[in-house]
Design an enzyme around this catalytic site. Sequence first.
Site, PDB file in Angstrom:
ATOM      1  N   TRP A 129       0.494  -1.052   0.125  1.00 53.40           N
ATOM      2  CA  TRP A 129       0.035   0.205  -0.107  1.00 53.40           C
ATOM      3  C   TRP A 129       0.502   1.400   0.187  1.00 53.40           C
ATOM      4  O   TRP A 129       1.862   0.923   0.714  1.00 53.40           O
ATOM      5  CB  TRP A 129      -0.857  -0.197   0.975  1.00 53.40           C
ATOM      6  CG  TRP A 129      -1.638   1.565   1.534  1.00 53.40           C
ATOM      7  CD1 TRP A 129      -2.397   1.451   0.627  1.00 53.40           C
ATOM      8  CD2 TRP A 129      -1.902   1.846   2.867  1.00 53.40           C
ATOM      9  NE1 TRP A 129      -3.148   3.060   1.358  1.00 53.40           N
ATOM     10  CE2 TRP A 129      -3.417   2.998   2.687  1.00 53.40           C
ATOM     11  CE3 TRP A 129      -1.327   1.246   4.134  1.00 53.40           C
ATOM     12  CZ2 TRP A 129      -3.568   3.605   3.138  1.00 53.40           C
ATOM     13  CZ3 TRP A 129      -1.962   2.743   4.585  1.00 53.40           C
ATOM     14  CH2 TRP A 129      -2.603   3.893   4.708  1.00 53.40           C
ATOM     15  N   ASP A 136      -0.521  -6.285   9.213  1.00 53.45           N
ATOM     16  CA  ASP A 136      -1.738  -5.062   8.110  1.00 53.45           C
ATOM     17  C   ASP A 136      -2.963  -5.829   8.345  1.00 53.45           C
ATOM     18  O   ASP A 136      -2.799  -6.709   7.806  1.00 53.45           O
ATOM     19  CB  ASP A 136      -1.467  -4.252   7.492  1.00 53.45           C
ATOM     20  CG  ASP A 136      -2.501  -3.327   7.245  1.00 53.45           C
ATOM     21  OD1 ASP A 136      -1.612  -2.438   7.066  1.00 53.45           O
ATOM     22  OD2 ASP A 136      -2.844  -3.081   8.087  1.00 53.45           O
ATOM     23  N   LYS A 167     -13.363  -1.318   6.335  1.00 55.15           N
ATOM     24  CA  LYS A 167     -13.694  -2.181   4.667  1.00 55.15           C
ATOM     25  C   LYS A 167     -14.609  -3.050   5.663  1.00 55.15           C
ATOM     26  O   LYS A 167     -16.307  -3.493   4.580  1.00 55.15           O
ATOM     27  CB  LYS A 167     -12.718  -3.013   3.282  1.00 55.15           C
ATOM     28  CG  LYS A 167     -12.390  -1.901   2.619  1.00 55.15           C
ATOM     29  CD  LYS A 167     -11.037  -1.016   3.770  1.00 55.15           C
ATOM     30  CE  LYS A 167     -10.209  -0.808   2.993  1.00 55.15           C
ATOM     31  NZ  LYS A 167      -9.150  -0.336   3.791  1.00 55.15           N
TER      32      LYS A 167
END
Lengths: 428, 457
Positions: free
Chosen positions: B186, B267, B303
């Site tokens: 990311w 993560d 999300k």
Amino acid sequence: MAMSRAAAATGAVTRRRLGATAARSMASWFGHVEPAAKDPILGVTEAFLADPSPDKVNVGVGAYRDDNGKPVVLDCVREAERRITGNMNMEYLPMGGSIKMIEESLKLAYGEDSQFIKDKRIAAVQALSGTGACRLFADFQKRFLPDSHIYIPTPTWANHHNIWRDAQVPQRTFTYYHPESRGLDFSGLMDDIKNAPDGSFFLLHACAHNPTGVDPSEEQWREISHQFKVKNHFPFFDMAYQGFASGDPERDAKAIRIFLEDGHQIGCAQSYAKNMGLYGQRAGCLSILCDDEMQAVAVKSQLQQIARPMYSNPPVHGALIVSTILGDPELKTLWLKEVKGMADRIIGMRKALKQNLEKLGSPMSWEHITNQIGMFCYSGMTPEQVDRLTNEFHIYMTRNGRISMAGVTTGNVAYLANAIHECHAVII
Amino acid sequence: MPSANVRGAQPSADRRLSTLVRHLLPSSARTATTTTTTSAADSLEAFPTMASPSSVFAGLAQAPEDPILGVTVAYNKDPSPMKVNLGVGAYRTEEGKPLVLNVVRRAEQMLINNPSRVKEYLPITGLADFNKLSAKLIFGAESPAIQENRVATVQCLSGTGSLRVGGEFLARHYHERTIYIPQPTWGNHPKVFTLAGLTVRSYRYYDPATRGLDFQGLLEDLSSAPSGAIVLLHACAHNPTGVDPTLDQWEQIRQLMRSKSLLPFFDSAYQGFASGSLDKDAQSVRMFVADGGELLMAQSYAKNMGLYGERVGALSIVCGSADVAVRVESQLKLVIRPMYSNPPIHGASIVATILKDSAMFDEWTLELKGMADRIISMRQQLFDALKTRETPGDWSHIIKQIGMFTFTGLNSDQVAFMRQEYHIYMTSDGRISMAGLSARTIPHLADAIHAAVTKLK
């Protein structure tokens, strides 16, 4: 410190080599970590909650209470939440936050008809309440003016020191509070402004100074502003109590408006924690007045670059509440009425506390209680007196003698006055 | 003229006036700069109400557009009715709309109507219920680390905030300042850790040739990392590639890391969202916790609960002992307090409400599975559409990869072509968000890929 860390690490490596892949003993890489000191302000409420005494009074943390000692959700906030809930999606805000919330915040701080707003000269981002706004500014200051310092008033909100320290901006202090008069040490303040190197950065409390409640008068602000011009100092305003101090947001922004009239290009941190009671929503705004629109765009883009690796984009709920209230004339009128109500109650409690102390025949002057403004009163009590207040009378406040007037009610003001009187009576 | 006492501003104020003068003069006079500007500048005075000394930030340049968020900016400007946004990773329904989960709406309504809800600041560490429930969610309720009180959990601002707070903590208290991040990762990861005070290096991860995992490269790079180095691991649904290690590979990674005392920093932004199963998506993490070792875990509810803008997340540090966990938590507070004092209450309250109520929890898992299933279906449909068109190349990675993103393997020229000719928006690394697709738009995307691959190499 480094030595013991290295030693701990070596020891831990040795332990770990014995059985690296299996579940086994509880060796830790963090065994050397010291327990951190408790936050001086938030620790007070923790202690208060733990106290079983029915007489206990919490005049520690700066959160508003009504006359029954209960926290309050403003009616305008309730209504705004009713309108928002169920109607909005929860998509990411832009990195710089809610445009609408920012627009309304700038009108509040700079004036509804501010030419700077019309000329788009203000770089502004939504921030995580006042703390977040100060931190963004401190990080920005470090990045773009790495040789600059920050001048912080003595005393100030304790977290200011933490913020600029973590941003790695070196700190200096300037004279502010005058203990003898429990007022402003104006000549000391002006001397420090004059003696600071040209172009220094100063942190100023726009109104309702925390923790002292001591604000410069309008004339004094004008003199300060003038001297800032002579020295080309950068004024950074922390405004956490707009509307909450006098009851009138326009009046509470007077210092900022004076500086703007004088041509200063200010920075400003705004918080809605107290004046809208939005504490836990973390709603605030950071703004910096720039030369022109192009520079404002550039500065905003750089502020966003600081926010992105910290939290990506700010929380939406509090921003929606703020923009719903300030963007709707009826709700805004309601808010103005409610914020005045809060300010008036506190002003009333100041009067009551002073009167009670005078009635008890206290030989000291308690003028400062009503001279000071905003949520806090700097009582002048010593840490030892404060400890006594806590241990004997179950009254909780920070050890610097700061009383949160929001915690004072018609129900406890006499008790509080009596306790303060007792603690002063012994130490003569 | 502006005050002469101004340090550093005099030259730029002069510059600004010179520029202004040059624009005001007739064009013939503009070539003669020096003498003209001096005399003209004398006649141009700064008004008292003008911003006199120029800003201390005058020399500051505009920052470049964020590569991911910039895609949506460009998409919004496009007037074409055919446009498709496959940029930012936010879930979209089959109708292309953002989604607020039913269970989230219910939780919100309950909160608004609850007279006894918290009205003030959360503690620095956030909502206690939320923290406990979040730790249980990722580590498992039966996790020995939780039973033994070895987990310090603090509420943070979504995944980003959790990573930043964890990084800052490590920079202050851990003996190794280097963090290894997968190549690619990311886009915000390197910035987060650099600003936290760590040195960022990378380890091989994605193999463009196979569009899968470069497992050998990964093992080699982690083997040559210095003992104690921190390693960032995507718990599941790697962003941007969608390529995850198998369980066997995870076990090998775990053994290697523990033998070298490498500190895992997980993560987890897609738990439940990747496979549709919360427990399955947490297996990699739980494997590491099970061996009794320490790790950091950044959790996001953006999300999997659709709470994006509410910024809800948690940082957990699994420590060697309960005593250490207490001290670690106290130090985490010192990182948080000067950053934003305490975290936002709304989103965390919603999460806690859902997680603590078993009926709401079950409802959530169903809605979550619904989202994951729709994405898995989009993958299948896109793969089938490319097969039907006999688009050259092996496109099986579309159905092998997992989670919201597919790393298509398209190069930046092909990406630009698809934007110009087909109004399809994705990041220039060829990453597409499957959540932005629907049965209606898949044929259009398949046509675009086919055209890009056949026309450009």
